[in-house]
Write a protein that holds these residues in place. Sequence first.
Motif, PDB file in Angstrom:
ATOM      1  N   GLN A 174      32.249 -23.765   8.812  1.00 16.94           N
ATOM      2  CA  GLN A 174      32.680 -22.570   9.533  1.00 16.94           C
ATOM      3  C   GLN A 174      32.137 -22.503  10.948  1.00 16.94           C
ATOM      4  O   GLN A 174      32.502 -21.631  11.711  1.00 16.94           O
ATOM      5  CB  GLN A 174      32.252 -21.314   8.780  1.00 16.94           C
ATOM      6  CG  GLN A 174      32.996 -21.142   7.480  1.00 16.94           C
ATOM      7  CD  GLN A 174      32.568 -19.886   6.766  1.00 16.94           C
ATOM      8  OE1 GLN A 174      31.395 -19.565   6.702  1.00 16.94           O
ATOM      9  NE2 GLN A 174      33.539 -19.171   6.222  1.00 16.94           N
ATOM     10  N   GLY A 175      31.232 -23.396  11.287  1.00 18.58           N
ATOM     11  CA  GLY A 175      30.679 -23.410  12.638  1.00 18.58           C
ATOM     12  C   GLY A 175      29.171 -23.496  12.640  1.00 18.58           C
ATOM     13  O   GLY A 175      28.530 -23.657  11.604  1.00 18.58           O
ATOM     14  N   LYS A 176      28.610 -23.365  13.830  1.00 21.85           N
ATOM     15  CA  LYS A 176      27.162 -23.452  14.011  1.00 21.85           C
ATOM     16  C   LYS A 176      26.504 -22.138  13.637  1.00 21.85           C
ATOM     17  O   LYS A 176      27.123 -21.069  13.747  1.00 21.85           O
ATOM     18  CB  LYS A 176      26.837 -23.775  15.463  1.00 21.85           C
ATOM     19  CG  LYS A 176      27.375 -25.118  15.910  1.00 21.85           C
ATOM     20  CD  LYS A 176      27.110 -25.342  17.380  1.00 21.85           C
ATOM     21  CE  LYS A 176      27.706 -26.666  17.818  1.00 21.85           C
ATOM     22  NZ  LYS A 176      27.510 -26.914  19.241  1.00 21.85           N
ATOM     23  N   VAL A 177      25.239 -22.232  13.217  1.00 20.84           N
ATOM     24  CA  VAL A 177      24.440 -21.036  12.944  1.00 20.84           C
ATOM     25  C   VAL A 177      23.079 -21.194  13.619  1.00 20.84           C
ATOM     26  O   VAL A 177      22.550 -22.300  13.728  1.00 20.84           O
ATOM     27  CB  VAL A 177      24.264 -20.746  11.437  1.00 20.84           C
ATOM     28  CG1 VAL A 177      25.560 -20.304  10.810  1.00 20.84           C
ATOM     29  CG2 VAL A 177      23.687 -21.931  10.698  1.00 20.84           C
ATOM     30  N   TRP A 178      22.557 -20.074  14.074  1.00 18.52           N
ATOM     31  CA  TRP A 178      21.284 -20.025  14.782  1.00 18.52           C
ATOM     32  C   TRP A 178      20.352 -19.062  14.072  1.00 18.52           C
ATOM     33  O   TRP A 178      20.783 -18.132  13.397  1.00 18.52           O
ATOM     34  CB  TRP A 178      21.497 -19.504  16.205  1.00 18.52           C
ATOM     35  CG  TRP A 178      22.285 -20.391  17.088  1.00 18.52           C
ATOM     36  CD1 TRP A 178      21.793 -21.284  17.995  1.00 18.52           C
ATOM     37  CD2 TRP A 178      23.713 -20.489  17.197  1.00 18.52           C
ATOM     38  NE1 TRP A 178      22.813 -21.935  18.644  1.00 18.52           N
ATOM     39  CE2 TRP A 178      24.010 -21.458  18.169  1.00 18.52           C
ATOM     40  CE3 TRP A 178      24.771 -19.857  16.562  1.00 18.52           C
ATOM     41  CZ2 TRP A 178      25.299 -21.809  18.527  1.00 18.52           C
ATOM     42  CZ3 TRP A 178      26.063 -20.209  16.905  1.00 18.52           C
ATOM     43  CH2 TRP A 178      26.321 -21.164  17.879  1.00 18.52           C
ATOM     44  N   LEU A 179      19.047 -19.277  14.278  1.00 17.11           N
ATOM     45  CA  LEU A 179      18.077 -18.296  13.809  1.00 17.11           C
ATOM     46  C   LEU A 179      18.243 -17.040  14.651  1.00 17.11           C
ATOM     47  O   LEU A 179      18.283 -17.108  15.889  1.00 17.11           O
ATOM     48  CB  LEU A 179      16.650 -18.819  13.962  1.00 17.11           C
ATOM     49  CG  LEU A 179      16.202 -19.897  13.005  1.00 17.11           C
ATOM     50  CD1 LEU A 179      14.804 -20.388  13.380  1.00 17.11           C
ATOM     51  CD2 LEU A 179      16.213 -19.380  11.564  1.00 17.11           C
ATOM     52  N   ALA A 180      18.340 -15.894  13.985  1.00 22.08           N
ATOM     53  CA  ALA A 180      18.544 -14.633  14.695  1.00 22.08           C
ATOM     54  C   ALA A 180      17.417 -14.375  15.687  1.00 22.08           C
ATOM     55  O   ALA A 180      17.669 -13.912  16.808  1.00 22.08           O
ATOM     56  CB  ALA A 180      18.665 -13.481  13.696  1.00 22.08           C
ATOM     57  N   GLU A 181      16.189 -14.698  15.324  1.00 22.96           N
ATOM     58  CA  GLU A 181      15.063 -14.440  16.235  1.00 22.96           C
ATOM     59  C   GLU A 181      15.178 -15.288  17.508  1.00 22.96           C
ATOM     60  O   GLU A 181      14.816 -14.828  18.590  1.00 22.96           O
ATOM     61  CB  GLU A 181      13.719 -14.659  15.544  1.00 22.96           C
ATOM     62  CG  GLU A 181      13.445 -16.086  15.150  1.00 22.96           C
ATOM     63  CD  GLU A 181      12.148 -16.235  14.372  1.00 22.96           C
ATOM     64  OE1 GLU A 181      11.145 -16.628  14.992  1.00 22.96           O
ATOM     65  OE2 GLU A 181      12.150 -15.955  13.158  1.00 22.96           O
ATOM     66  N   ASP A 182      15.688 -16.500  17.407  1.00 21.94           N
ATOM     67  CA  ASP A 182      15.884 -17.342  18.594  1.00 21.94           C
ATOM     68  C   ASP A 182      16.945 -16.746  19.512  1.00 21.94           C
ATOM     69  O   ASP A 182      16.782 -16.707  20.733  1.00 21.94           O
ATOM     70  CB  ASP A 182      16.293 -18.765  18.200  1.00 21.94           C
ATOM     71  CG  ASP A 182      15.195 -19.548  17.524  1.00 21.94           C
ATOM     72  OD1 ASP A 182      14.015 -19.112  17.544  1.00 21.94           O
ATOM     73  OD2 ASP A 182      15.518 -20.613  16.954  1.00 21.94           O
ATOM     74  N   VAL A 183      18.035 -16.273  18.906  1.00 20.09           N
ATOM     75  CA  VAL A 183      19.127 -15.681  19.698  1.00 20.09           C
ATOM     76  C   VAL A 183      18.647 -14.387  20.350  1.00 20.09           C
ATOM     77  O   VAL A 183      18.898 -14.147  21.534  1.00 20.09           O
ATOM     78  CB  VAL A 183      20.376 -15.429  18.826  1.00 20.09           C
ATOM     79  CG1 VAL A 183      21.443 -14.673  19.610  1.00 20.09           C
ATOM     80  CG2 VAL A 183      20.922 -16.749  18.294  1.00 20.09           C
ATOM     81  N   GLU A 184      17.930 -13.556  19.600  1.00 22.18           N
ATOM     82  CA  GLU A 184      17.431 -12.289  20.153  1.00 22.18           C
ATOM     83  C   GLU A 184      16.468 -12.548  21.306  1.00 22.18           C
ATOM     84  O   GLU A 184      16.505 -11.850  22.322  1.00 22.18           O
ATOM     85  CB  GLU A 184      16.745 -11.453  19.066  1.00 22.18           C
ATOM     86  CG  GLU A 184      17.704 -10.893  18.030  1.00 22.18           C
ATOM     87  CD  GLU A 184      18.699  -9.883  18.581  1.00 22.18           C
ATOM     88  OE1 GLU A 184      18.508  -9.329  19.691  1.00 22.18           O
ATOM     89  OE2 GLU A 184      19.693  -9.609  17.882  1.00 22.18           O
ATOM     90  N   ARG A 185      15.626 -13.545  21.183  1.00 23.21           N
ATOM     91  CA  ARG A 185      14.698 -13.899  22.260  1.00 23.21           C
ATOM     92  C   ARG A 185      15.481 -14.354  23.496  1.00 23.21           C
ATOM     93  O   ARG A 185      15.187 -13.946  24.613  1.00 23.21           O
ATOM     94  CB  ARG A 185      13.746 -15.003  21.802  1.00 23.21           C
ATOM     95  CG  ARG A 185      12.664 -15.346  22.805  1.00 23.21           C
ATOM     96  CD  ARG A 185      11.705 -16.431  22.330  1.00 23.21           C
ATOM     97  NE  ARG A 185      11.213 -16.217  20.981  1.00 23.21           N
ATOM     98  CZ  ARG A 185      11.549 -16.965  19.918  1.00 23.21           C
ATOM     99  NH1 ARG A 185      12.372 -17.994  20.046  1.00 23.21           N
ATOM    100  NH2 ARG A 185      11.055 -16.703  18.725  1.00 23.21           N
ATOM    101  N   TRP A 186      16.504 -15.168  23.275  1.00 27.62           N
ATOM    102  CA  TRP A 186      17.327 -15.652  24.380  1.00 27.62           C
ATOM    103  C   TRP A 186      18.017 -14.480  25.080  1.00 27.62           C
ATOM    104  O   TRP A 186      18.047 -14.415  26.302  1.00 27.62           O
ATOM    105  CB  TRP A 186      18.358 -16.662  23.872  1.00 27.62           C
ATOM    106  CG  TRP A 186      19.149 -17.291  24.956  1.00 27.62           C
ATOM    107  CD1 TRP A 186      18.825 -18.398  25.676  1.00 27.62           C
ATOM    108  CD2 TRP A 186      20.412 -16.845  25.461  1.00 27.62           C
ATOM    109  NE1 TRP A 186      19.804 -18.671  26.606  1.00 27.62           N
ATOM    110  CE2 TRP A 186      20.786 -17.724  26.488  1.00 27.62           C
ATOM    111  CE3 TRP A 186      21.250 -15.781  25.146  1.00 27.62           C
ATOM    112  CZ2 TRP A 186      21.971 -17.577  27.199  1.00 27.62           C
ATOM    113  CZ3 TRP A 186      22.427 -15.636  25.858  1.00 27.62           C
ATOM    114  CH2 TRP A 186      22.778 -16.521  26.868  1.00 27.62           C
ATOM    115  N   ILE A 187      18.558 -13.559  24.304  1.00 31.16           N
ATOM    116  CA  ILE A 187      19.228 -12.384  24.877  1.00 31.16           C
ATOM    117  C   ILE A 187      18.239 -11.575  25.711  1.00 31.16           C
ATOM    118  O   ILE A 187      18.552 -11.163  26.826  1.00 31.16           O
ATOM    119  CB  ILE A 187      19.870 -11.516  23.769  1.00 31.16           C
ATOM    120  CG1 ILE A 187      21.076 -12.249  23.166  1.00 31.16           C
ATOM    121  CG2 ILE A 187      20.286 -10.150  24.324  1.00 31.16           C
ATOM    122  CD1 ILE A 187      21.636 -11.593  21.915  1.00 31.16           C
TER     123      ILE A 187
END
Length: 69
Positions: free
Chosen positions: A42-55
């Motif tokens: 279905q696609g790529k998945v990321w750790l939510a904490e990594d994405v939140e930090r990036w945001i």
Amino acid sequence: MTRLQLMGTHEIRVRLGGISRQRAYELTMRRNFPEPVAELAQGKVWLAEDVERWIAEHRRSLADSEDDT
């Protein structure tokens, strides 16, 4: 038991205010975007904490680049 909190592109789109699929793809392909932890059918998945930090680190520049388009 600790559960991983993950985000796919849909969750990233929602978290960033309903951006388009194309814009989400552009952001996730940036060199400074976190590496996905897995690639599923279905696609790529990321750790939510990594994405939140990036945001948190890039939200201002994201808003500025949206103004340029």
